[in-house]
Design a protein around this motif. Structure first.
Motif, mmCIF file in Angstrom:
data_model
loop_
_atom_site.group_PDB
_atom_site.id
_atom_site.type_symbol
_atom_site.label_atom_id
_atom_site.label_comp_id
_atom_site.label_asym_id
_atom_site.label_seq_id
_atom_site.Cartn_x
_atom_site.Cartn_y
_atom_site.Cartn_z
ATOM 1 N N GLU A 289 0.836 -1.229 0.120
ATOM 2 C CA GLU A 289 -0.128 0.071 0.016
ATOM 3 C C GLU A 289 0.870 1.193 -0.020
ATOM 4 O OE1 GLU A 289 -3.430 -0.292 0.211
ATOM 5 O OE2 GLU A 289 -3.426 -2.410 0.514
ATOM 6 N N THR A 290 0.364 2.274 -0.386
ATOM 7 C CA THR A 290 1.214 3.319 -0.747
ATOM 8 C C THR A 290 1.453 4.270 0.695
ATOM 9 O OG1 THR A 290 -0.893 4.686 -1.092
ATOM 10 C CG2 THR A 290 0.677 4.190 -3.130
ATOM 11 N N ASP A 291 0.573 3.955 1.647
ATOM 12 C CA ASP A 291 0.943 4.582 2.953
ATOM 13 C C ASP A 291 2.072 3.761 3.574
ATOM 14 O OD1 ASP A 291 -0.623 2.234 3.536
ATOM 15 O OD2 ASP A 291 -1.367 3.094 5.235
ATOM 16 N N VAL A 292 2.281 2.596 3.367
ATOM 17 C CA VAL A 292 3.186 1.670 3.830
ATOM 18 C C VAL A 292 4.736 2.022 3.171
ATOM 19 C CG1 VAL A 292 4.380 -0.553 4.170
ATOM 20 C CG2 VAL A 292 1.904 -0.088 4.758
ATOM 21 N N LEU A 293 4.410 2.227 2.023
ATOM 22 C CA LEU A 293 5.463 2.455 1.222
ATOM 23 C C LEU A 293 5.793 3.887 1.534
ATOM 24 C CD1 LEU A 293 4.603 1.849 -2.633
ATOM 25 C CD2 LEU A 293 6.611 1.146 -1.435
ATOM 26 N N ALA A 294 5.246 4.694 1.954
ATOM 27 C CA ALA A 294 5.629 6.132 2.174
ATOM 28 C C ALA A 294 6.495 6.192 3.619
ATOM 29 C CB ALA A 294 4.487 7.238 2.098
ATOM 30 N N LYS A 295 5.867 5.154 4.484
ATOM 31 C CA LYS A 295 6.681 4.966 5.701
ATOM 32 C C LYS A 295 8.174 4.291 5.419
ATOM 33 C CE LYS A 295 2.852 4.923 9.101
ATOM 34 N NZ LYS A 295 1.572 4.124 8.390
ATOM 35 N N MET A 296 8.198 3.238 4.514
ATOM 36 C CA MET A 296 9.467 2.767 4.350
ATOM 37 C C MET A 296 10.565 3.711 3.584
ATOM 38 S SD MET A 296 8.098 -0.665 2.665
ATOM 39 C CE MET A 296 9.591 -1.570 2.517
ATOM 40 N N LEU A 297 9.997 4.620 2.693
ATOM 41 C CA LEU A 297 10.839 5.549 2.188
ATOM 42 C C LEU A 297 11.037 6.815 2.905
ATOM 43 C CD1 LEU A 297 9.499 5.175 -1.481
ATOM 44 C CD2 LEU A 297 11.417 4.436 -0.672
ATOM 45 N N ASP A 298 10.415 7.023 4.130
ATOM 46 C CA ASP A 298 10.481 8.177 4.872
ATOM 47 C C ASP A 298 9.953 9.367 3.853
ATOM 48 O OD1 ASP A 298 10.989 9.725 7.141
ATOM 49 O OD2 ASP A 298 13.045 10.028 6.899
ATOM 50 N N GLU A 299 9.010 9.280 3.329
ATOM 51 C CA GLU A 299 8.553 10.319 2.634
ATOM 52 C C GLU A 299 7.071 10.445 2.554
ATOM 53 O OE1 GLU A 299 9.815 12.095 0.237
ATOM 54 O OE2 GLU A 299 11.912 11.300 -0.049
ATOM 55 N N ASN A 300 6.385 11.667 2.088
ATOM 56 C CA ASN A 300 4.880 11.752 2.275
ATOM 57 C C ASN A 300 4.108 10.994 1.155
ATOM 58 O OD1 ASN A 300 3.025 13.347 0.728
ATOM 59 N ND2 ASN A 300 3.343 14.950 2.263
ATOM 60 N N GLU A 301 2.995 10.544 1.489
ATOM 61 C CA GLU A 301 2.372 9.481 0.576
ATOM 62 C C GLU A 301 2.006 10.341 -0.763
ATOM 63 O OE1 GLU A 301 -1.078 7.691 2.642
ATOM 64 O OE2 GLU A 301 -1.496 6.801 0.798
ATOM 65 N N ASP A 302 1.564 11.564 -0.459
ATOM 66 C CA ASP A 302 1.127 12.023 -2.035
ATOM 67 C C ASP A 302 2.482 12.111 -2.721
ATOM 68 O OD1 ASP A 302 -1.348 12.342 -1.410
ATOM 69 O OD2 ASP A 302 -1.208 14.295 -0.641
ATOM 70 N N ASP A 303 3.634 12.472 -2.174
ATOM 71 C CA ASP A 303 4.896 12.479 -2.963
ATOM 72 C C ASP A 303 5.130 11.119 -3.762
ATOM 73 O OD1 ASP A 303 5.051 15.128 -2.640
ATOM 74 O OD2 ASP A 303 6.503 14.830 -0.965
#
Ligand SMILES: Cc1ncc(COP(=O)(O)O)c(C=O)c1O
Lengths: 397, 167
Positions: B22-36
């Protein structure tokens, strides 16, 4: 918890004072508890979730096929020591003579024991930057010396400060044990921060046992070897091994790099107690150093992503967690639940079947925190953090 | 803020193996904002760097579906100007073809074909592939068993053998 009472027929004292004086590892208690639970998700493991890279396993099997089944020299195969020397220089810019200054040991664990036993006398004080790996304090105690904990805490991101260290030093201080990146806090110290510690070590003429087994697992900044700092090489015993970076915990292979007088003293103990490290493991390790760079990088990238994930998820779950710079542990505070770390870990295990390790088993400074290892699959991490979130919500004050 | 080049590469590496995260999990893994992260994925899709999000299936376990695959070595006469590209472009459009590579060595093109029956694959080779003008010869090898595909080992028990709690 199981209680064992032992009845003996001997009249004389059977156990040594040194051994009787130390407690079994606090991790043991949690292991016993967690091991009885079915389908528990474990964030309690202190080892990589990768299997040793295939080329390393293959090299070790090939060495067996070729009949390398006898002892190696006490200090370890010279090819391996030479490879360690080259690796130390290439990666961390510090040179050691493979003939005189490197010993291959049975895990970093043995190296720590040797370093203490070779240099410390009964009654000496050994400073231990805590929270720390569980073996340091007991090994100091078993050598007859006195461990003096120097606590680090969240206010300094679990880095050791000059002030804290100086406050703990006495006439009898002989050495300090450091380990950055740290187990259990994940803290790393950069060269400037370490330099401050180096100055104290020099001013008080302390030996430094620097356990750098997590050196490869520093995610945001390059690792600084303590002995690479100005004038520190001569007072540093650098301890490392293959367990963490190369996913080789079961191989029991580590090494130590130190000035010749210290390694030769350590070698005396090593040759009488262990003789040498296992030969097939040494062949595997040689392959790991020669051709392992890419796999280490892959594994490190994977840990970094999981670190990022778990830190965000724990904070969202309501536990304050800093961004640990290295190793594979997150060390959140459990303050939000009003529980102490032991209770938190025990209740979380019972109610949600998630195993974490209470911070206080790692010594002073660990209280109020729990160690969550993220060396586990993303699926397990997602389930575990969701369960932690439910638990915290139920118990939030 | 856009996702840095370094993080973009990291994102590609993760998605290559775990396309369903999921993109919210990806965002956490990358330490980035979900929209980005969503924008970055969109950009990678637009640039045709991410081509599709697939699953690796062990068809042997799907008993209701017959499945057969063959690898066909093809020799062709290269065409003036366009070399092998023109004949490759014709072959790749057949829906039966799942992969197509230009090879060095004893033959020119390696064509992977998947179908439901051996007859189906044979019909494709005799009616469609070998009738192309440029095709000089074909050698068909049927795949008997899949051990490893796209870096994934089939039939491997992934069991965590570690103790639940350790130092
Ligand atoms: C800081 C630290 N040092 C040493 C070790 C032990 O390493 P080895 O397996 O090489 O004995 C560990 C293992 O958890 C550790 O965390």
């Amino acid at each position: 918890m199981k209680q064992h009472t032992v009845q003996t027929t001997t009249k004389k004292k059977r156990l040594s004072r040194a051994v009787s004086s130390i407690e079994p590892s606090g991790i043991r208690r949690f292991f016993d508890l967690a091991a009885t639970m079915e389908d528990c998700i474990s964030l309690g493991v202190g080892e990589p979730d990768f299997v040793t890279p295939w080329n390393v396993r293959e090299a070790s099997m090939a060495s067996l096929e070729q009949g390398y089944t006898s002892y190696t020299s006490n200090a370890g195969m010279i090819e391996l020591r030479t490879a360690i020397s080259g690796y130390m220089f290439d990666r961390f810019g510090v040179g050691y003579d493979p003939e005189e200054e490197i010993i291959v040991t049975v895990g970093a664990s043995e190296a720590i024991d040797l370093a203490i036993r070779a240099t410390i006398d009964p009654g000496d004080e050994v400073l231990v930057a805590t929270p720390a790996f569980v073996s340091y304090e007991p090994l100091v105690t078993m050598s007859g010396a006195v461990p003096v904990p120097v606590p680090t805490d969240a206010s300094t991101d679990f880095k050791l400060t000059k002030e804290r260290l100086e406050a703990a030093i006495t006439e009898r201080s002989r050495a300090i044990i450091l380990s950055f990146p740290n187990n259990p806090t994940g803290a790393v110290m950069n060269d400037v921060e370490l330099q401050a510690i180096a100055e104290v070590a020099e001013a008080h003429d302390l030996l430094v046992f620097s356990d750098e087994i997590y050196a490869e697992l520093s995610y945001d900044t390059p690792h600084t070897a303590f002995s690479a700092l100005n004038r520190m090489r001569d007072r540093t015993v650098l301890i490392s091994g293959f367990s963490k970076a190369f996913a080789m915990t079961g191989w029991r292979l580590g090494y130590v790099c130190a000035p010749n007088d210290i390694t030769q003293a350590m070698l005396k103990i090593h040759q009488y107690s262990l003789m040498c490290a296992p030969t097939p493991a040494q062949h595997g390790a040689l392959e790991a150093l020669r051709n392992g760079r890419e796999t280490v990088e892959k594994m490190t990238n994977s840990y970094r992503a999981r670190r990022n994930y778990i830190v965000h998820a724990l904070n969202e779950a309501g536990l304050t967690c800093r961004f640990p710079g290295g190793s594979f542990y997150a060390f959140p505070s459990v303050e939000a639940t009003g529980m102490d770390d032991e209770t938190f870990a025990e209740q979380l295990l019972i109610e949600e079947k998630v195993a974490v390790v209470p911070g206080s088993v790692f010594g002073k400074g660990g209280e109020g925190h729990v160690r969550c290892s993220y060396a586990t699959s993303m699926d397990a991490l997602q389930t575990a953090t969701a369960r932690i979130e439910a638990f915290v919500q139920r118990h939030a004050q | 803020m856009a996702v840095t080049k370094e993080k973009e590469l990291e994102l590609i590496r993760i998605l290559e193996h775990h396309g369903r995260i999921e993109t919210d999990v990806l965002a956490k893994m990358l330490d980035e904002n979900e929209d980005d992260v969503k924008n970055c994925m969109k950009k990678l899709e637009d640039e045709k760097i991410i081509l599709s999000y697939g699953a690796i299936i062990d068809w042997n376990k799907v008993t209701t579906e017959d499945h057969i695959a063959a690898m066909i070595d093809v020799k062709v006469t290269p065409q003036r100007e366009v070399g092998f590209d023109e004949v490759a472009a014709r072959i790749q459009r057949f829906p039966e073809v799942t992969a197509l590579y230009l090879m060095s060595g004893t033959y020119d093109l390696s064509v992977m074909v998947e179908g439901q029956t051996m007859e189906g694959v044979a019909r494709f080779v005799s009616n469609k592939l070998s009738t192309l003008d440029a095709v000089l010869s074909t050698t068909t090898h049927f795949r008997l068993k899949k051990y490893k595909h796209d870096g994934v080992i089939f039939n491997q028990e992934e069991k965590d053998r570690r103790m639940v709690v350790s130092p």
